[in-house]
Design an enzyme around this catalytic site. Structure first.
Site, PDB file in Angstrom:
ATOM      1  N   ASP A  78       0.828  -1.206   0.000  1.00  0.00           N
ATOM      2  CA  ASP A  78       0.000   0.000   0.000  1.00  0.00           C
ATOM      3  C   ASP A  78       0.865   1.260   0.000  1.00  0.00           C
ATOM      4  O   ASP A  78       2.053   1.217   0.352  1.00  0.00           O
ATOM      5  CB  ASP A  78      -0.894  -0.039   1.252  1.00  0.00           C
ATOM      6  CG  ASP A  78      -2.171   0.759   1.103  1.00  0.00           C
ATOM      7  OD1 ASP A  78      -2.298   1.520   0.127  1.00  0.00           O
ATOM      8  OD2 ASP A  78      -3.054   0.639   1.993  1.00  0.00           O
TER       9      ASP A  78
ATOM     10  N   ASP B 130     -10.694   2.301  -3.322  1.00  0.00           N
ATOM     11  CA  ASP B 130     -11.220   2.121  -1.965  1.00  0.00           C
ATOM     12  C   ASP B 130     -12.738   2.159  -1.964  1.00  0.00           C
ATOM     13  O   ASP B 130     -13.372   1.866  -0.948  1.00  0.00           O
ATOM     14  CB  ASP B 130     -10.689   3.223  -1.044  1.00  0.00           C
ATOM     15  CG  ASP B 130      -9.344   2.841  -0.450  1.00  0.00           C
ATOM     16  OD1 ASP B 130      -8.952   1.667  -0.569  1.00  0.00           O
ATOM     17  OD2 ASP B 130      -8.680   3.715   0.124  1.00  0.00           O
TER      18      ASP B 130
HETATM   19  C1  DGJ Z   1      -5.772   2.080   1.952  1.00  0.00           C
HETATM   20  C2  DGJ Z   1      -6.195   0.886   1.177  1.00  0.00           C
HETATM   21  O1  DGJ Z   1      -6.676   1.248  -0.067  1.00  0.00           O
HETATM   22  C3  DGJ Z   1      -7.228   0.094   1.990  1.00  0.00           C
HETATM   23  O2  DGJ Z   1      -7.675  -0.990   1.239  1.00  0.00           O
HETATM   24  C4  DGJ Z   1      -6.607  -0.336   3.267  1.00  0.00           C
HETATM   25  O3  DGJ Z   1      -5.570  -1.252   3.022  1.00  0.00           O
HETATM   26  C5  DGJ Z   1      -6.080   0.869   4.031  1.00  0.00           C
HETATM   27  N1  DGJ Z   1      -5.224   1.668   3.218  1.00  0.00           N
HETATM   28  C6  DGJ Z   1      -5.334   0.437   5.265  1.00  0.00           C
HETATM   29  O4  DGJ Z   1      -4.760   1.495   5.914  1.00  0.00           O
END
Ligand code: DGJ
Length: 720
Positions: free
Chosen positions: A469, A539
């Site tokens: 991430d 997201d």
């Molecule tokens: C951003 C990601 O896109 C989410 O899926 C998740 O992993 C969060 N970060 C966790 O902090």
């Protein structure tokens, strides 16, 4: 594939469906043509006339330069901009020689497209020199035998006696024939990535740009110029993307002649590179696609190439596991017990991979600390990661883990030990976003630390999947390790550092499936896909929103690159309530998974989930490796969207349809499929009805939805 007509001084780059001609006259390298394939032969009578110079005593019109620079009579966007030691930026590049060879060389320090055998591609390198500065520019073009993508990059070498500074570089800049065009890009924001945007062609410059140190949510590094009448199935499309994950600019520059130039390269605001005598700079690689058959033709070309010549490694062709991720189920508030309760339900319905997301390390119970401290939190995982992974494996599932390795929390042991390890500017505030700073990947010691930190966790347990991430953009994005005259190199040096880390980690763990992520889809690009064959698309997990996001993403990226999960309702991003079946039928458009507390859903939803998993297992060969076509756009239709897949062998097809709202007094209508064999007969699996491909493509399939909002329908067909 590549020929040089010595008599005319013309290069012909001939792909399966495109031709690209470059000419040399009086030492000037001139763009002659890019478009539908033509047989090899003398085309100078058709092309040179319209390239002649009109003024400024130039032998050719400099608007048609193959590499436009600041030289006499050219006032358009430059593909290469060099400030020399004298302080001016005039650059007169003249042909010096060329080489044509089999295969394709990797680009030093950068990800790029590859070949599987020398015979499948040919590369042309053309050397151009500026006598005054001693700049030697080598343009590189690779033509593939079996793919309709032209890969382009450039190297700049300082062969003069004095240093100079590259202050602008486009990996590709191609002038297109004069015509009436539209311009298309994929715009967006967090949670609404890659919306299809189409506008008329300007006179002047239309540019999309990221200065964020990442491709970004706002604009994907992709731009297309298409004939005004082009649609999904017809019309000419010229498109560019590049194999890079940092800031970029993609532009269409239209001069008074009305011939646009399509380009993609560095954002000039955040890029500079100083070249001392004897040093070489390697640019990232641009990927160019010409489609004579509309946007689906463009996407089909990108999809196959990205799937088979950008993505690599053990998981490239493997069927991707159906996963259950705990993020939206628990956020930071999990215990082992809670995770196992979810995992058990996942195993019951056939999930194959359990992914533990953010919150397992340091003392991270919220997003305000611990990034950089990649040590398991014993309070949350009392038995350690190895023991937890074994419990997941005992349920018959693989185990995967989340990392955010490019970040550092001010509240972390790492920051307390190394406050200088983040990107920053001395004497200025360090702007925090999500209460975190960015590690200075320009520093080799930071790269080494992260390679070891991630590797030691991966060695400590049976981890078969990693979600990588990256959750903020660069501010004060400078490395204090660089001298003042090189500070502006920080963003690109960061990317080179990141690529070194990714290379090392993915090479050390070749069996691990890596998925990249950046606040959802903020770094969805071919650079990341070289290391990680899939990306968390957004997201936003709302099924209705996802129809648009996945549809837009499919313009460039194959479905095998898109992560797509079924989540809870009311949806956490939008509050919208959609049926469980629809959530499943949208998520099967990508790498299918769940991201909700399965231990709290109804028996009815469990049954639907079980059926969806079985269906994805049955269909994923078609969904991940088949050819994908968009049929009806949610950006153009208020209340309907459709797409389809056809398996590699043409024996199976899947038609996916979505209707956001019940239509009062709605009239029946049909959706026409595409890319089937007209004379072949196909059986609709659920009803047993049999129709020819021609009938399905011309008469279409009647569209029927249940009478509720946010309905979907997925139909399977088999060749009889
Ligand atoms: C951003 C990601 O896109 C989410 O899926 C998740 O992993 C969060 N970060 C966790 O902090």
């Amino acid at each position: 594939m590549i020929t040089y007509q010595e008599k005319n001084g013309v290069f012909h780059l001939q792909g399966r469906t495109y031709s690209y001609f470059i000419g040399v006259q009086d030492g000037v390298l001139t763009h002659l043509y890019w478009g539908a394939r033509v047989p090899d032969g003398d085309v100078t009578g058709l092309t040179w006339k319209s390239r002649e110079g009109a003024s400024f005593d130039t032998p050719v019109n400099r608007h048609w330069a193959e590499l436009p620079t600041q030289e006499r009579g050219y006032f358009g966007l430059r593909a290469l901009d060099i400030a020399n030691a004298e302080g001016d930026d005039v650059l007169l590049l003249r042909y010096e020689g060329h080489r044509i060879f089999k295969g394709k060389a990797p680009l030093a320090g950068l990800p790029s497209a590859y070949t599987e055998s020398e015979d499948e591609a040919e590369t042309l390198e053309i050397d151009l020199r500026d006598a005054l500065t001693g700049a030697l520019v080598t343009l590189s073009y690779t033509v593939y035998r079996d793919f309709d993508v032209l890969a382009r990059s450039m190297r700049v070498r300082n062969e003069g006696g004095k240093p100079f500074e590259i202050k602008g570089l486009q990996a590709a800049a191609v002038r297109l024939p004069k015509a009436e065009y539209d311009v298309m890009n994929l715009k967006g924001a967090w949670a609404r990535e890659r919306e299809v945007m189409r506008t008329g062609m300007p006179q002047g410059t239309f540019a999309i740009e990221s200065r964020r140190g990442a491709s970004g949510h706002e604009n994907n590094p992709f731009l297309a110029v298409l004939s005004r009448s082009a649609n999904e199935t017809a019309g000419e499309v010229y498109a560019a993307t590049w194999v890079y994950s940092g800031s970029f600019r993609a532009a269409v520059d239209v001069n008074v002649d009305g011939a646009p130039m399509l380009s993609i390269g560095f954002s000039p605001d955040v890029f500079r590179w100083r070249l001392e005598a004897g040093e070489t700079f390697q640019s990232p690689e641009a990927l160019l696609v010409y489609s004579p058959s509309g946007l689906n033709g463009m996407s089909e070309r990108f999809h196959r190439f990205i799937r088979l010549r950008i993505c690599r490694g053990a998981w490239r062709d493997r069927e991707r596991p159906i996963l259950i991720n705990n993020w939206e189920a628990t956020y930071f508030g999990f215990t082992e017990e809670k995770l196992l309760a979810i995992a058990r339900r996942g195993a019951e319905i056939g999930c194959e991979l359990f992914v533990l997301d953010d919150g397992w390390f340091g003392k991270r119970d919220s997003d305000n600390c611990s990034l950089g401290d990649w040590v398991v939190n014993p309070e949350k995982m009392p038995g350690g990661m190895g023991a937890f992974a074994r419990q997941i494996n005992d349920l018959g599932m693989r185990f995967g883990l989340w990392f955010e390795p490019e970040m550092i929390s001010p509240d972390s042991d790492l920051y307390r030990a190394h406050p200088e390890w983040c990107l920053h500017v001395d004497g200025r505030d360090r702007t925090e976003a999500r209460q975190q700073l960015i590690l200075d990947y320009c520093r080799p010691e930071v790269q080494d630390y992260i390679i070891e930190a991630v590797s030691s966790v991966l060695r400590s347990a049976h981890i078969e999947y990693v979600k990588w991430d990256m959750n903020r953009n660069m501010t004060e994005g400078f490395s204090e390790t660089l001298p003042p005259q090189r500070r502006m190199e920080s963003q690109h040096r960061y990317m080179l550092g990141l690529y070194r880390v990714l290379e090392a980690v993915t090479e050390a763990f070749p069996e691990v499936l890596f998925e990249s992520c950046s606040g959802g889809g903020g770094r969805f690009d071919c650079g990341m896909l070289c290391y990680m064959p899939q990306t968390w698309t957004s997201d936003d997990t709302d099924a209705y929103e996802r129809i648009r996001i996945q549809y837009g993403t499919s313009m460039v990226y194959p479905c095998s690159a898109m992560g797509a999960h079924v989540s809870a309702v009311p949806n956490h991003q939008t509050g919208r309530v959609t049926p469980f079946k629809t959530r499943c039928e949208v998520a099967l458009g990508g790498n299918f998974g769940f991201e909700l507390d399965l231990s709290r859903i109804s028996q009815e939803d469990m049954a639907t989930a079980r059926e969806a998993v079985a269906r994805v297992k049955r269909l994923r060969g078609v969904l991940q490796r088949g050819s994908y076509s968009r049929l009806v756009s949610p950006f153009e239709n208020r209340n309907f969207a459709a797409w389809q897949y056809v398996s590699e062998d043409g024996a199976r097809a899947v038609l996916c349809m979505y209707q956001p709202h019940v239509e009062p007094n709605g009239r029946p209508f049909s959706v026409r499929m595409t890319a089937l064999e007209p004379e072949t007969f196909y059986r609709r699996v659920d009803t047993g009805e049999v129709w020819s491909g021609a009938a399905l493509m011309n008469m279409g399939v009647p569209v029927e939805f249940p009478r509720y909002d946010f309905a979907s329908s997925v139909l399977e067909f088999e060749r009889v």
